[in-house]
Design a protein around this motif. Structure first.
Motif, PDB file in Angstrom:
ATOM      1  N   SER A  73      -2.094  -6.091   0.213  1.00 24.09           N
ATOM      2  CA  SER A  73      -1.839  -4.854  -0.630  1.00 24.09           C
ATOM      3  C   SER A  73      -2.327  -4.459  -1.650  1.00 24.09           C
ATOM      4  N   GLN A  74      -2.399  -3.269  -2.242  1.00 22.96           N
ATOM      5  CA  GLN A  74      -3.326  -3.016  -3.382  1.00 22.96           C
ATOM      6  C   GLN A  74      -2.612  -3.677  -4.782  1.00 22.96           C
ATOM      7  N   ALA A 151       0.028   7.616 -11.207  1.00 21.94           N
ATOM      8  CA  ALA A 151       0.833   7.090 -10.113  1.00 21.94           C
ATOM      9  C   ALA A 151       0.261   7.635  -8.951  1.00 21.94           C
ATOM     10  N   SER A 152      -0.026   9.162  -9.101  1.00 16.81           N
ATOM     11  CA  SER A 152      -0.386  10.073  -7.914  1.00 16.81           C
ATOM     12  C   SER A 152      -1.730   9.776  -7.578  1.00 16.81           C
ATOM     13  N   ILE A 153      -2.565   9.583  -8.763  1.00 18.50           N
ATOM     14  CA  ILE A 153      -4.144   9.109  -8.543  1.00 18.50           C
ATOM     15  C   ILE A 153      -4.140   8.029  -7.760  1.00 18.50           C
ATOM     16  N   VAL A 154      -3.574   6.935  -8.319  1.00 22.03           N
ATOM     17  CA  VAL A 154      -3.572   5.567  -7.605  1.00 22.03           C
ATOM     18  C   VAL A 154      -3.107   5.721  -5.988  1.00 22.03           C
ATOM     19  N   SER A 155      -2.166   6.381  -5.649  1.00 18.43           N
ATOM     20  CA  SER A 155      -1.838   6.455  -4.440  1.00 18.43           C
ATOM     21  C   SER A 155      -2.574   7.034  -3.697  1.00 18.43           C
ATOM     22  N   PHE A 156      -3.293   8.097  -3.956  1.00 18.29           N
ATOM     23  CA  PHE A 156      -4.297   8.621  -3.232  1.00 18.29           C
ATOM     24  C   PHE A 156      -5.755   7.932  -2.967  1.00 18.29           C
ATOM     25  N   GLU A 412      -0.817   1.354 -11.057  1.00 16.30           N
ATOM     26  CA  GLU A 412      -1.350   0.769  -9.523  1.00 16.30           C
ATOM     27  C   GLU A 412      -0.424  -0.394  -9.161  1.00 16.30           C
ATOM     28  N   GLU A 413       0.208  -1.112  -9.869  1.00 14.60           N
ATOM     29  CA  GLU A 413       0.795  -2.409  -9.461  1.00 14.60           C
ATOM     30  C   GLU A 413       2.079  -1.769  -8.760  1.00 14.60           C
ATOM     31  N   LEU A 414       2.632  -0.690  -9.608  1.00 22.58           N
ATOM     32  CA  LEU A 414       4.032  -0.190  -9.113  1.00 22.58           C
ATOM     33  C   LEU A 414       3.895   0.367  -7.728  1.00 22.58           C
ATOM     34  N   VAL A 415       2.891   1.237  -7.583  1.00 19.28           N
ATOM     35  CA  VAL A 415       2.621   1.722  -6.303  1.00 19.28           C
ATOM     36  C   VAL A 415       2.445   0.794  -5.116  1.00 19.28           C
TER      37      VAL A 415
END
Length: 559
Positions: A73-74, A151-156, A412-415
């Motif tokens: 996982s990331q 969080a949105s940028i990280v997930s994409f 990033e860690e949270l996602v």
């Protein structure tokens, strides 16, 4: 007039430069582990890792995760390996450990945004001479919405785009329905707020523009793909919103300047005002506590503060040593010099997370040299007693950039943790983004806006209501807009295929319904905060939530 335009142009150039620099740094910083992709709303199993659930004992699952690359996982922590290898024989311990770490990440995300990020953008707005209205819809909105946006940028970027879509829309839905609903319920039952009226023109402007934004997003999701120009056009809607707010603010100020002499004359002739000013205020006697209870409470509070300090120190110190902070209340020359020295080295370490050993040495060397130079400059230009008064922009820009990087890393860690939890529990990460991530990022808005509306009088209620719409507008256009720009740029000249599920259309429909309910009912109530408006908004939100939960539990199927 030319001087005002020059200041505004200078502020725009400086702000744009900072935002572009943040975008450049975050686009080149990647976590050391790869990510698995979630492409379906009905499954949380990453491709190539589905065989894990067929295994029975935790030892074989641990070996499977270590040997299968798609199971990584990331983030900087492999949560699947942590759960199945370290806690495999004791699943309850793994649940508690991951839940505790989830709370810590939420705390770090909110604390970094409030203590460092918001402080930097507030001071930047003063240094750049931004008006309160412009600062509120630009830098301050960025400060409040930075967790959702990053969080949105990280997930994409990690391939889990549905988590980003769900978290931003879920947060916007929560704020525009639940927070506005609770504000109406609280203010409607408070005698102090009974006479509070919301400005009609500002309310209609914000709600109508939000409906336009959501309608545009609905059309984009309906097409299912977007190119770089379409993504940039969608993001640029925020500049349209800022322009509209600027024009209305300028016109409102001119109207207030014309009306002020008349209002002052009326207030002087108002007998009620004169009577209030002449009425003597009585002094209330405060209750006296015994000396023993005071000493007991003081001792207990000291122990509690010491315990919380020791618990918070490992979370506080790394950020304090790398984020420049020149605020009056937290000024420390030692921390300032240390942060100026360590910040470039920290950036170099993040930059090296995906590069080879030959490049790493050169990057560390350059980062160390830059850090030494900046540390020496800080040592010779600062005083122990107070923060610097001149050349504040480099300090504030450094604090802004470093707080963005820390927020990005935590997001990033949270996602990554949410995607891993979705895989462990067999729940779609989109559902977790819609609920857990959206609620965690929006709880601060709930507490702050409700408190401001109920105890801040007319101005407090107006600011709270405006924030409940300006914030989600920013998060939607900046969070999703920049995410779409990044994703479309990566596949240019082709179009980026958006991960669309039925839940996204449902949330857009319910959200537009909530906005229309408020748009119709609040003017009918004379722009007074009312219980009927609040109850209706809460009913709309919980109807949607019940539908989504029933669908995730396979109680209701929507074709």
């Amino acid at each position: 007039m030319a001087f005002v335009l020059s200041d505004n142009l200078k502020a725009f150039v400086n702000t744009s430069f900072l935002l572009l620099l943040c975008f450049f740094l975050t686009s080149h910083i990647r976590s050391p582990t790869t990510s698995f992709h979630v492409t379906s709303t009905q499954t949380a199993k990453p491709p190539g890792c589905a065989g894990l659930h067929k295994l029975k004992d935790h030892h074989s699952k641990c070996l499977y995760i270590k040997s299968h690359h798609p199971c990584l996982s990331q983030g900087y922590v492999n949560y699947l390996q942590l759960y199945y290898c370290l806690c495999g024989s004791h699943p309850p311990f793994g649940y508690v450990l991951l839940a505790l770490w989830l709370l810590i990440l939420f705390y770090l995300l909110g604390n970094t945004a409030s203590q460092y990020f918001c402080s930097s953008v507030e001071n930047l707005s003063r240094v750049l001479n931004l008006s309160p209205a412009i600062a509120g819809v630009t830098l301050l909105s960025l400060g409040n919405g930075s967790p959702d946006v990053l969080a949105s940028i990280v997930s994409f970027r990690s391939g889990s785009g549905e988590v980003g879509l769900s978290s931003v829309l879920g947060g916007a839905f929560f704020v525009s329905c639940v927070v506005v609903g609770i504000i109406n319920l609280s203010a409607g039952s408070s005698p102090r707020a009974a006479a509070v009226r919301i400005d009609r023109s500002s309310f209609i402007r914000d709600v109508c523009f939000f409906v336009v934004v959501l309608s545009s997003l609905f059309a984009i999701l309906l097409v299912g793909r977007i190119n770089i120009w379409g993504a940039m056009a969608f993001t640029s809607l925020y500049f349209v919103y800022v322009s509209i707010v600027s024009v209305t603010h300028f016109c409102g100020e001119k109207y207030e300047d014309l009306a002020m002499p008349i209002l002052e004359k009326e207030e002087l002739n108002d007998p009620v005002t004169a009577a209030k000013e002449a009425w003597p205020e009585g002094e209330e006697e405060e209750p006296q506590d015994s000396a023993s209870s005071l000493m007991l409470n003081s001792t207990a509070s000291q122990y509690l503060k010491c315990f919380l300090y020791l618990m918070d120190m490992p979370l506080y110190l790394p950020r304090r040593l790398t984020i420049p902070d020149v605020s009056e209340e937290r000024w420390s020359r030692t921390y300032a010099v240390t942060s100026a020295t360590l910040a470039p080295i920290f950036v170099a370490a993040l930059w090296n997370s995906k590069r080879g050993s030959k490049e790493s040495f050169a990057i560390y060397l350059y980062g160390g040299l830059v850090g030494i130079v900046l540390g020496l400059i800080a040592l010779h230009t600062t005083m122990k007693e107070s923060p610097p008064k001149k050349f504040l922009f480099p300090w504030l820009a450094g604090g802004f950039l470093m707080s963005v990087l820390w927020t990005y890393i935590i997001a990033e860690e949270l996602v990554g943790l949410l995607v891993s939890l979705g895989f462990i529990f067999g729940v779609s990460p989109a559902i977790l983004g819609l609920t857990v991530l959206a609620w965690g990022n929006s709880i601060g808005d709930l507490i702050a806006n409700v408190a401001m509306a109920t105890s801040g009088g007319q101005d407090g209620a107006q600011i709270a209501m405006s924030g409940c719409y300006a914030g989600p507008i920013f998060n939607t256009l900046a969070g999703l807009g920049l995410s779409l720009v990044v994703s479309a740029w990566a596949v240019h000249p082709d179009s980026f295929v958006i991960p669309v599920g039925s839940a996204l259309f449902e949330i857009l429909g319910f959200m537009i319904g909530g906005l229309l309910w408020a748009l119709v009912m609040l003017p009918r109530k004379g722009m007074k905060l009312d219980k009927v408006v609040g109850v209706g908004l809460l009913v709309i939100y919980f109807c949607f939530l019940s539908l989504r939960l029933s669908q995730s539990l396979v109680l209701v199927q929507v074709v």
